[in-house]
Design a protein around this motif. Structure first.
Motif, PDB file in Angstrom:
ATOM      1  N   ASN A  16      -7.028   3.865 -13.521  1.00  0.00           N
ATOM      2  CA  ASN A  16      -5.686   4.011 -12.948  1.00  0.00           C
ATOM      3  C   ASN A  16      -5.087   2.639 -12.655  1.00  0.00           C
ATOM      4  O   ASN A  16      -3.916   2.388 -12.936  1.00  0.00           O
TER       5      ASN A  16
ATOM      6  N   HIS B  71       4.649   6.068  -8.985  1.00  0.00           N
ATOM      7  CA  HIS B  71       5.105   5.117  -7.952  1.00  0.00           C
ATOM      8  C   HIS B  71       6.620   4.999  -7.919  1.00  0.00           C
ATOM      9  O   HIS B  71       7.158   3.951  -7.567  1.00  0.00           O
TER      10      HIS B  71
ATOM     11  N   HIS C 182       1.731   4.668 -15.518  1.00  0.00           N
ATOM     12  CA  HIS C 182       2.044   5.615 -14.443  1.00  0.00           C
ATOM     13  C   HIS C 182       3.046   5.060 -13.418  1.00  0.00           C
ATOM     14  O   HIS C 182       3.526   5.802 -12.564  1.00  0.00           O
ATOM     15  N   LEU C 183       3.349   3.778 -13.505  1.00  0.00           N
ATOM     16  CA  LEU C 183       4.147   3.177 -12.423  1.00  0.00           C
ATOM     17  C   LEU C 183       5.524   3.836 -12.238  1.00  0.00           C
ATOM     18  O   LEU C 183       5.885   4.187 -11.112  1.00  0.00           O
TER      19      LEU C 183
ATOM     20  N   ASP D 139      -1.458   6.204  -5.242  1.00  0.00           N
ATOM     21  CA  ASP D 139      -2.604   6.127  -6.164  1.00  0.00           C
ATOM     22  C   ASP D 139      -3.703   7.109  -5.770  1.00  0.00           C
ATOM     23  O   ASP D 139      -4.347   7.716  -6.622  1.00  0.00           O
TER      24      ASP D 139
END
Ligand code: FES
Ligand code: FE2
Length: 381
Positions: A207, A218, A213-214, A340
């Protein structure tokens, strides 16, 4: 051959196939690699007892007697600053009846066992043991805590259980030109936290390694600051680390060079480097701050996570209200960590589900492929 053994051998074969495939055809690892006990035991033997493990920042160990504890593969260890300014590491377990000696971090003049008060100098020598005068042949001064390899590299403290491991700077030589422009050894630590998360350590590592995934996981924090097409990777694969570089746009609250930063030029003033030093030392190195984590598995389904944050010295020096700034900054990174945690605990549940399978990787997950190559080699797959 036991079925547990054949299952772990099958998994190692599978990850060696993924490692051998080109990035364009690489897939995520099979779910059982995160849950299989035999794989966990192999990792302990072949990775965690053989590697350098980062336990924190050297600026936590600036005065004689400053100490920092960690546990590497069931071995409690303590790194402690000496009177001559060096840092040494010892087994953090009493020589009497094996009580763990120090916990957390702090400063001590001597190490006193909390059980029966056997007392050690900060250089590990036993210097006192109450009531032992009637014990035949006992001389406190014949005893000392076992010492471990300990090295400082660019402000990081590394400890290894393996007496024969090559020096950290030999292993990371090719990373030095990538990170040295930031002078991270001068960054000042402002926070550390220890947590236990319900996930496998490899899911957390993976991760960390991908910024795919940011913008999604996030989006409430750092996600809006990244032009994802600017993500860059090393030209070649390295044995002991990988990294990516990314740029922050000018609206970013964190990650841009301070006006008084006179060492970074041009694009580097808004570029961060995100190295993963195998197996478990990861950091975001930005022009104004760094943010790190180091891990130790606690079985297949839990991981001890140590986070820390440090600021570039010109950022700290320029603060009008340091307390408020640190409160906001630490609060901000706490939110990023919560985001996260939500995903890495979620994917661990997913990895345990019988219908799960690892899917294809995107170009932004190049570091995960590097990690699979590293794991396959280290585990002998
Ligand atoms: S276990 Fe440490 S003094 Fe007894
Ligand atoms: Fe993340």
């Amino acid at each position: 051959m036991s079925s547990a053994k054949s299952e772990s051998e099958r998994l190692l074969r599978q990850i060696s196939e993924i490692a051998a495939s080109p990035m364009e055809r690489a897939r995520a690892m099979p779910p059982a690699i995160y849950t299989n006990q035999e794989i966990h035991d192999l990792e302990q033997m072949r990775i965690f007892r053989k590697s350098w493990i980062c336990i924190g920042r050297a600026d936590a160990l600036s005065e004689p007697g400053d100490y920092l504890t960690f546990t590497i593969s069931e071995q409690p260890i303590v790194a402690i600053s000496q009177r001559d300014g060096t840092v040494r590491a010892f087994a953090n377990v009493c020589l009497h009846r094996m009580m763990v000696l120090l916990s957390g971090e702090g400063n001590c003049r001597r190490i006193v066992c909390p059980y029966h008060a056997w007392t050690y100098d900060i250089d590990g020598r036993l210097i006192g043991a109450p009531q032992m005068n009637r014990t035949e042949g006992f001389n406190a001064r014949d005893n000392a805590l076992p010492e471990l390899r300990c090295e400082i590299w660019r402000g990081w403290v590394y400890v290894s259980l393996d007496p024969d491991v090559a020096p950290v700077s030999d292993l990371l030589r090719e990373l030095e030109p990538v990170v040295d422009r930031y002078r991270m050894e001068n960054y000042v630590q402002v926070a550390t936290q220890d947590h236990v998360w319900d996930t496998n350590w490899k899911l957390l590592t993976e991760n960390f390694m991908e910024s795919y995934h940011l913008p999604i996981a996030h989006r409430a924090t750092v996600g809006a600051w990244f032009p994802v097409d600017d993500t860059g990777f090393p030209d070649q694969r390295h044995s002991h680390f990988t990294y990516e570089t990314f740029k922050k746009n000018k609206d970013a609250t964190y990650g841009l060079a301070h006006a008084n930063n006179d060492v970074l030029e041009g694009e580097w003033r808004r570029t961060s480097v995100m190295p993963t030093i195998f197996p478990t030392h990861m950091f975001v190195l930005a022009p104004d701050h760094l943010w790190y984590l180091t891990l130790m598995p606690k079985g297949t389904g839990q991981v001890h996570v140590r986070f820390g944050a440090a600021l570039a010295p010109e950022v700290l020096a320029g603060l009008d209200d340091p307390e408020a700034f640190l409160r906001d900054t630490i609060g901000f990174f706490d939110k990023v960590n919560d985001e996260d945690r939500f995903v890495v605990e979620g994917i661990y549940k997913g990895a345990r589900a019988p219908l799960s399978t690892g899917g294809p990787l995107s170009w932004m997950e190049r570091e995960i492929h590097d990690f699979i190559c590293y794991l396959s080699g280290a585990l002998g797959g």
